[in-house]
Design a protein around this motif. Structure first.
Motif, PDB file in Angstrom:
ATOM      1  N   ARG A  38       0.846  -1.197   0.000  1.00 54.68           N
ATOM      2  CA  ARG A  38       0.000   0.000   0.000  1.00 54.68           C
ATOM      3  C   ARG A  38       0.877   1.241   0.000  1.00 54.68           C
ATOM      4  NH1 ARG A  38      -4.484  -0.224   4.399  1.00 54.68           N
ATOM      5  NH2 ARG A  38      -4.709   1.824   3.480  1.00 54.68           N
ATOM      6  N   GLY A  39       0.399   2.261  -0.671  1.00 55.53           N
ATOM      7  CA  GLY A  39       1.156   3.505  -0.751  1.00 55.53           C
ATOM      8  C   GLY A  39       2.270   3.392  -1.770  1.00 55.53           C
ATOM      9  N   GLY A  40       2.928   4.474  -2.030  1.00 51.56           N
ATOM     10  CA  GLY A  40       4.043   4.456  -2.965  1.00 51.56           C
ATOM     11  C   GLY A  40       3.588   4.349  -4.406  1.00 51.56           C
ATOM     12  N   ARG A  41       4.543   4.027  -5.253  1.00 55.08           N
ATOM     13  CA  ARG A  41       4.243   3.908  -6.682  1.00 55.08           C
ATOM     14  C   ARG A  41       3.493   2.629  -6.977  1.00 55.08           C
ATOM     15  NH1 ARG A  41       9.673   4.608  -9.925  1.00 55.08           N
ATOM     16  NH2 ARG A  41       8.906   2.546 -10.428  1.00 55.08           N
ATOM     17  N   HIS A  42       2.779   2.657  -8.085  1.00 56.73           N
ATOM     18  CA  HIS A  42       2.112   1.449  -8.542  1.00 56.73           C
ATOM     19  C   HIS A  42       3.151   0.504  -9.127  1.00 56.73           C
ATOM     20  CE1 HIS A  42      -1.982   2.790  -7.910  1.00 56.73           C
ATOM     21  NE2 HIS A  42      -1.636   3.964  -8.407  1.00 56.73           N
ATOM     22  N   ARG A  43       2.871  -0.758  -9.034  1.00 50.41           N
ATOM     23  CA  ARG A  43       3.779  -1.772  -9.579  1.00 50.41           C
ATOM     24  C   ARG A  43       3.821  -1.616 -11.100  1.00 50.41           C
ATOM     25  NH1 ARG A  43       2.157  -7.371  -7.512  1.00 50.41           N
ATOM     26  NH2 ARG A  43       3.463  -6.867  -5.752  1.00 50.41           N
ATOM     27  N   SER A  44       5.013  -1.479 -11.633  1.00 48.51           N
ATOM     28  CA  SER A  44       5.150  -1.248 -13.078  1.00 48.51           C
ATOM     29  C   SER A  44       5.576  -2.503 -13.840  1.00 48.51           C
ATOM     30  CB  SER A  44       6.157  -0.129 -13.338  1.00 48.51           C
ATOM     31  OG  SER A  44       7.422  -0.493 -12.829  1.00 48.51           O
ATOM     32  N   GLU A  49       5.334 -12.043 -16.244  1.00 49.43           N
ATOM     33  CA  GLU A  49       6.636 -12.094 -16.897  1.00 49.43           C
ATOM     34  C   GLU A  49       7.752 -12.361 -15.888  1.00 49.43           C
ATOM     35  OE1 GLU A  49       7.486 -12.089 -20.230  1.00 49.43           O
ATOM     36  OE2 GLU A  49       5.343 -12.480 -20.321  1.00 49.43           O
ATOM     37  N   VAL A  50       7.598 -11.853 -14.667  1.00 50.84           N
ATOM     38  CA  VAL A  50       8.585 -12.126 -13.629  1.00 50.84           C
ATOM     39  C   VAL A  50       8.581 -13.621 -13.296  1.00 50.84           C
ATOM     40  CG1 VAL A  50       9.214 -11.720 -11.219  1.00 50.84           C
ATOM     41  CG2 VAL A  50       8.518  -9.805 -12.662  1.00 50.84           C
ATOM     42  N   VAL A  51       7.399 -14.196 -13.151  1.00 58.06           N
ATOM     43  CA  VAL A  51       7.301 -15.635 -12.869  1.00 58.06           C
ATOM     44  C   VAL A  51       7.863 -16.427 -14.045  1.00 58.06           C
ATOM     45  CG1 VAL A  51       5.707 -17.545 -12.431  1.00 58.06           C
ATOM     46  CG2 VAL A  51       5.367 -15.361 -11.292  1.00 58.06           C
ATOM     47  N   ASN A  52       7.587 -15.978 -15.273  1.00 57.29           N
ATOM     48  CA  ASN A  52       8.168 -16.653 -16.439  1.00 57.29           C
ATOM     49  C   ASN A  52       9.689 -16.584 -16.401  1.00 57.29           C
ATOM     50  OD1 ASN A  52       5.741 -17.460 -17.572  1.00 57.29           O
ATOM     51  ND2 ASN A  52       5.562 -15.650 -18.858  1.00 57.29           N
ATOM     52  N   GLY A  53      10.244 -15.458 -15.973  1.00 62.15           N
ATOM     53  CA  GLY A  53      11.689 -15.329 -15.850  1.00 62.15           C
ATOM     54  C   GLY A  53      12.261 -16.264 -14.798  1.00 62.15           C
ATOM     55  N   VAL A  54      11.581 -16.351 -13.656  1.00 58.65           N
ATOM     56  CA  VAL A  54      12.024 -17.267 -12.592  1.00 58.65           C
ATOM     57  C   VAL A  54      11.965 -18.706 -13.090  1.00 58.65           C
ATOM     58  CG1 VAL A  54      11.402 -18.200 -10.334  1.00 58.65           C
ATOM     59  CG2 VAL A  54      11.410 -15.737 -10.698  1.00 58.65           C
ATOM     60  N   MET A  55      10.886 -19.063 -13.744  1.00 58.77           N
ATOM     61  CA  MET A  55      10.744 -20.426 -14.254  1.00 58.77           C
ATOM     62  C   MET A  55      11.789 -20.725 -15.327  1.00 58.77           C
ATOM     63  SD  MET A  55       8.400 -21.720 -12.467  1.00 58.77           S
ATOM     64  CE  MET A  55       8.020 -23.202 -13.335  1.00 58.77           C
ATOM     65  N   LEU A  71      12.403 -10.998 -21.475  1.00 57.84           N
ATOM     66  CA  LEU A  71      11.906 -11.151 -20.104  1.00 57.84           C
ATOM     67  C   LEU A  71      12.321  -9.915 -19.312  1.00 57.84           C
ATOM     68  CD1 LEU A  71      12.769 -14.915 -19.570  1.00 57.84           C
ATOM     69  CD2 LEU A  71      10.505 -13.917 -19.842  1.00 57.84           C
ATOM     70  N   PRO A  72      11.750  -9.715 -18.125  1.00 54.78           N
ATOM     71  CA  PRO A  72      12.162  -8.553 -17.325  1.00 54.78           C
ATOM     72  C   PRO A  72      13.659  -8.591 -17.016  1.00 54.78           C
ATOM     73  CG  PRO A  72      10.174  -9.517 -16.414  1.00 54.78           C
ATOM     74  CD  PRO A  72      10.665 -10.452 -17.481  1.00 54.78           C
ATOM     75  N   PRO A  73      14.235  -7.450 -16.634  1.00 55.74           N
ATOM     76  CA  PRO A  73      15.666  -7.419 -16.314  1.00 55.74           C
ATOM     77  C   PRO A  73      16.019  -8.435 -15.228  1.00 55.74           C
ATOM     78  CG  PRO A  73      14.762  -5.210 -16.345  1.00 55.74           C
ATOM     79  CD  PRO A  73      13.610  -6.145 -16.484  1.00 55.74           C
ATOM     80  N   ARG A  74      17.238  -8.945 -15.295  1.00 57.88           N
ATOM     81  CA  ARG A  74      17.658  -9.983 -14.353  1.00 57.88           C
ATOM     82  C   ARG A  74      17.612  -9.507 -12.921  1.00 57.88           C
ATOM     83  NH1 ARG A  74      23.577  -9.527 -16.677  1.00 57.88           N
ATOM     84  NH2 ARG A  74      24.339  -7.848 -15.382  1.00 57.88           N
ATOM     85  N   SER A  75      17.872  -8.220 -12.685  1.00 50.67           N
ATOM     86  CA  SER A  75      17.825  -7.706 -11.320  1.00 50.67           C
ATOM     87  C   SER A  75      16.397  -7.751 -10.779  1.00 50.67           C
ATOM     88  CB  SER A  75      18.371  -6.284 -11.256  1.00 50.67           C
ATOM     89  OG  SER A  75      17.629  -5.420 -12.098  1.00 50.67           O
ATOM     90  N   THR A  76      15.417  -7.468 -11.627  1.00 54.68           N
ATOM     91  CA  THR A  76      14.014  -7.525 -11.209  1.00 54.68           C
ATOM     92  C   THR A  76      13.607  -8.953 -10.893  1.00 54.68           C
ATOM     93  OG1 THR A  76      13.506  -5.613 -12.597  1.00 54.68           O
ATOM     94  CG2 THR A  76      11.652  -6.979 -11.901  1.00 54.68           C
ATOM     95  N   VAL A  77      13.954  -9.873 -11.774  1.00 57.99           N
ATOM     96  CA  VAL A  77      13.603 -11.282 -11.565  1.00 57.99           C
ATOM     97  C   VAL A  77      14.289 -11.805 -10.302  1.00 57.99           C
ATOM     98  CG1 VAL A  77      13.731 -13.600 -12.550  1.00 57.99           C
ATOM     99  CG2 VAL A  77      13.222 -11.657 -14.019  1.00 57.99           C
ATOM    100  N   PHE A  78      15.556 -11.479 -10.125  1.00 55.60           N
ATOM    101  CA  PHE A  78      16.292 -11.939  -8.952  1.00 55.60           C
ATOM    102  C   PHE A  78      15.717 -11.345  -7.668  1.00 55.60           C
ATOM    103  CE2 PHE A  78      19.645 -11.611  -5.781  1.00 55.60           C
ATOM    104  CZ  PHE A  78      20.060 -12.932  -5.710  1.00 55.60           C
ATOM    105  N   ASP A  79      15.381 -10.047  -7.692  1.00 56.44           N
ATOM    106  CA  ASP A  79      14.826  -9.409  -6.494  1.00 56.44           C
ATOM    107  C   ASP A  79      13.488 -10.031  -6.095  1.00 56.44           C
ATOM    108  OD1 ASP A  79      17.024  -7.779  -6.336  1.00 56.44           O
ATOM    109  OD2 ASP A  79      16.016  -6.006  -7.185  1.00 56.44           O
ATOM    110  N   TYR A  80      12.629 -10.303  -7.064  1.00 61.65           N
ATOM    111  CA  TYR A  80      11.347 -10.938  -6.744  1.00 61.65           C
ATOM    112  C   TYR A  80      11.563 -12.372  -6.248  1.00 61.65           C
ATOM    113  CZ  TYR A  80       8.007  -7.386  -8.154  1.00 61.65           C
ATOM    114  OH  TYR A  80       7.240  -6.255  -8.219  1.00 61.65           O
ATOM    115  N   LEU A  81      12.490 -13.093  -6.852  1.00 60.57           N
ATOM    116  CA  LEU A  81      12.774 -14.454  -6.388  1.00 60.57           C
ATOM    117  C   LEU A  81      13.281 -14.429  -4.947  1.00 60.57           C
ATOM    118  CD1 LEU A  81      13.006 -17.489  -6.914  1.00 60.57           C
ATOM    119  CD2 LEU A  81      15.288 -17.066  -7.834  1.00 60.57           C
TER     120      LEU A  81
END
Length: 93
Positions: A38-44, A49-55, A71-81
């Motif tokens: 909640r609050g802050g910026r909306h998820r962009s 696609e992040v789950v596809n990158g992890v998979m 796929l999304p940048p590797r830093s994004t995929v890694f951070d979500y993982l």
């Protein structure tokens, strides 16, 4: 057992990569992902696609720097993982 009836259910020829989620799989996975904070910026980023990158990384065993450019940048995929591993989302999946 592979039968003519269930073989189309597991066909992944129409996907970009064999590790990508089908629409039916995404419908199940999306329910288990935590909502945006909640609050802050909306998820962009598109979480599918992040789950596809992890998979892709987990399925192929490729290096993080070898993630395809569509796929999304590797830093994004890694951070979500990392986040999903820490907060238990991966256990739920």
């Amino acid at each position: 057992m592979w039968t003519p009836e269930n073989r189309p259910l597991y066909n992944r020829d129409h996907l970009r990569y064999p590790s990508d989620l089908t629409d039916a799989e995404w419908a199940l996975v999306s329910l288990l992902l935590p909502p945006a904070k909640r609050g802050g910026r909306h998820r962009s980023v598109d979480l599918r696609e992040v789950v596809n990158g992890v998979m892709y990384v987990l399925g192929t065993g490729c290096q993080w720097r070898a993630i395809p450019k569509d796929l999304p940048p590797r830093s994004t995929v890694f951070d979500y993982l990392s986040l999903w591993s820490w907060d238990g989302t991966l256990d739920r999946l």
